[in-house]
Write a protein that holds these residues in place. Structure first.
Motif, PDB file in Angstrom:
ATOM      1  N   ASN A 127      -6.275   4.531  89.405  1.00  0.00           N
ATOM      2  CA  ASN A 127      -7.199   4.768  88.470  1.00  0.00           C
ATOM      3  C   ASN A 127      -6.821   4.229  87.157  1.00  0.00           C
ATOM      4  OD1 ASN A 127      -8.308   6.321  90.490  1.00  0.00           O
ATOM      5  ND2 ASN A 127      -7.738   8.432  89.692  1.00  0.00           N
ATOM      6  N   ASN A 128      -5.905   4.277  86.686  1.00  0.00           N
ATOM      7  CA  ASN A 128      -5.702   3.387  85.708  1.00  0.00           C
ATOM      8  C   ASN A 128      -5.906   2.109  85.649  1.00  0.00           C
ATOM      9  OD1 ASN A 128      -4.859   5.923  84.377  1.00  0.00           O
ATOM     10  ND2 ASN A 128      -2.633   5.629  84.444  1.00  0.00           N
ATOM     11  N   ALA A 129      -5.448   1.338  86.500  1.00  0.00           N
ATOM     12  CA  ALA A 129      -5.585  -0.096  86.582  1.00  0.00           C
ATOM     13  C   ALA A 129      -7.297  -0.278  86.955  1.00  0.00           C
ATOM     14  CB  ALA A 129      -4.920  -0.552  87.885  1.00  0.00           C
ATOM     15  N   ARG A 134     -12.368  -5.042  88.992  1.00  0.00           N
ATOM     16  CA  ARG A 134     -12.317  -5.774  89.936  1.00  0.00           C
ATOM     17  C   ARG A 134     -11.010  -5.576  90.658  1.00  0.00           C
ATOM     18  NH1 ARG A 134     -10.376 -12.157  89.062  1.00  0.00           N
ATOM     19  NH2 ARG A 134     -10.637 -12.859  91.400  1.00  0.00           N
ATOM     20  N   MET A 135      -9.995  -4.896  90.095  1.00  0.00           N
ATOM     21  CA  MET A 135      -8.755  -4.573  90.471  1.00  0.00           C
ATOM     22  C   MET A 135      -8.908  -3.660  91.699  1.00  0.00           C
ATOM     23  SD  MET A 135      -5.777  -5.461  90.538  1.00  0.00           S
ATOM     24  CE  MET A 135      -5.440  -6.326  89.082  1.00  0.00           C
ATOM     25  N   GLY A 136     -10.029  -3.001  91.881  1.00  0.00           N
ATOM     26  CA  GLY A 136      -9.886  -2.042  92.972  1.00  0.00           C
ATOM     27  C   GLY A 136     -10.219  -2.925  94.217  1.00  0.00           C
ATOM     28  N   ARG A 178      -7.124   2.972  99.563  1.00  0.00           N
ATOM     29  CA  ARG A 178      -8.043   4.149  99.761  1.00  0.00           C
ATOM     30  C   ARG A 178      -8.490   4.723  98.351  1.00  0.00           C
ATOM     31  NH1 ARG A 178      -6.372   9.441 101.153  1.00  0.00           N
ATOM     32  NH2 ARG A 178      -4.871   9.008  99.461  1.00  0.00           N
ATOM     33  N   ASP A 179      -7.448   4.518  97.592  1.00  0.00           N
ATOM     34  CA  ASP A 179      -7.783   5.154  96.185  1.00  0.00           C
ATOM     35  C   ASP A 179      -8.605   4.215  95.426  1.00  0.00           C
ATOM     36  OD1 ASP A 179      -6.347   7.502  96.709  1.00  0.00           O
ATOM     37  OD2 ASP A 179      -4.443   7.011  95.666  1.00  0.00           O
ATOM     38  N   SER A 180      -8.650   2.899  95.491  1.00  0.00           N
ATOM     39  CA  SER A 180      -9.173   2.038  94.893  1.00  0.00           C
ATOM     40  C   SER A 180     -10.867   2.234  95.242  1.00  0.00           C
ATOM     41  CB  SER A 180      -8.904   0.543  95.287  1.00  0.00           C
ATOM     42  OG  SER A 180      -7.558   0.333  94.600  1.00  0.00           O
TER      43      SER A 180
END
Length: 336
Positions: A65-67, A73-75, A148-150
């Motif tokens: 989440n922080n990233a 775009r990191m997701g 998944r979290d992304s």
């Protein structure tokens, strides 16, 4: 018209229930399908770390989440890492192994070179987990959960990730070069590439919805925006502004021009409006046999999200290493 709308809603609800049942089936199964078509008793379990490292999932989620908050775009990059991992040797973190003087991994293969991102996020997660629970959480599991979290962080669906994978001590440059689907493929080529991993054409269309987030380099779509006819003229002109005929190979454009940082169904509406960025994207609608499914996903966003979650569950079960196979790497970029 009202009767037709009500009928569509009923159809959608039935299909959604089917998707939920399918998700439950995948999440509770103890066997997984390998890329070669055999079944392995993977024993993956969403509660695998409940005793050994109960804070593992929370740590991964917080750092993802922080990233993503820092760079949306990191997701897409973390989701792509998981996909490019699983489609080669299975979900074993082989994609994370860096080249050395005596070892050539997958990162330098044509589909990966100068395009894979997010390694530093994975390593930061791994370092945190090694501090909390040394030698317990695998890099392969980190990739699966981070993907998944992304998706969730960008507004997409969640799914129960089976855990307990081990990390490989090998990688395959040749498989990475041959097995990862190319953005230049026609529809038949896409279907064949996914069928090789035992995905149906419908699952391929659902997984392609990952392109609702992320960006792509000019090099990968230049030929489409300058040479193809099944493209909206204004969209082509707009995209050419950042992708000249010569030069600018690494210039980026969003794959989903409508909502580039939201995990939604706009990608499919773009295809109907002939605004697919990749040749392979537009083939899902212009190629013929999958056009109806594209229309369904454009009309019923919940149906897309459920099908995507089910397909991701299936992908995360591709040929995992478990039990005495593999190792738990201390650092994700190299073997112990």
């Amino acid at each position: 018209m009202a009767g037709i709308s009500q009928q569509r809603v009923k159809i959608c609800l039935v299909l959604c229930l089917v998707g939920i049942v399918s998700a439950s089936t995948y999440s509770t199964s103890s066997s997984s399908t390998t890329s070669s078509g055999t079944s392995s008793n993977s024993l993956l379990n969403p509660l695998f770390y409940a005793i050994k490292c109960p804070q593992a999932l929370g740590t991964i989620k917080t750092l993802v989440n922080n990233a993503v908050a820092k760079e949306p775009r990191m997701g897409a990059s973390l989701l792509r890492l998981h996909f490019h991992d699983c489609f080669v040797q299975g979900c074993d973190a082989s994609v994370l192994l860096a080249d050395t003087a005596t070892f050539t991994g997958e990162q330098s293969a044509l589909p990966n070179v100068n395009s894979l991102r997010g390694f530093e996020v994975v390593e930061s997660i791994k370092a945190a987990l090694e501090y909390e629970c040394p030698g317990v959480v695998s890099c392969a599991d980190i990739l699966a959960v981070a993907a998944r979290d992304s998706v969730v962080a960008l507004g997409g669906p969640g799914w129960p990730v089976g855990l307990g994978r081990k990390d490989s001590t090998t990688a395959s440059f040749s498989e990475a070069s041959s097995d990862l689907p190319s953005p230049f493929l026609n529809l038949d080529g896409l279907i064949d590439a996914f069928q090789k991993k035992l995905f149906t054409a419908n699952e391929m269309v659902a997984l392609s919805g990952a392109h609702t987030i992320g960006s792509a380099r000019c090099l990968l779509f230049r030929s489409r925006i300058y040479n193809e006819s099944d493209i909206d003229p204004s969209y082509a002109t707009q995209t050419r502004a950042n992708c000249p005929k010569v030069g600018g190979d690494s210039n980026l454009s969003p794959i989903d021009i409508t909502t580039k940082h939201s995990f939604d169904n706009a990608y499919y509406t773009n295809l109907i409006n002939i605004k697919g960025l990749f040749h392979s994207d537009q083939q899902l609608f212009s190629g013929g046999s999958t056009a109806t499914q594209v229309k369904s996903y454009s009309t019923f966003p919940l149906l897309f999200k459920l099908d995507f979650a089910n397909a991701m569950l299936k992908m995360s079960n591709l040929s995992p290493l478990t039990g005495t196979q593999g190792q738990i790497r201390k650092v994700c970029s190299r073997v112990n």
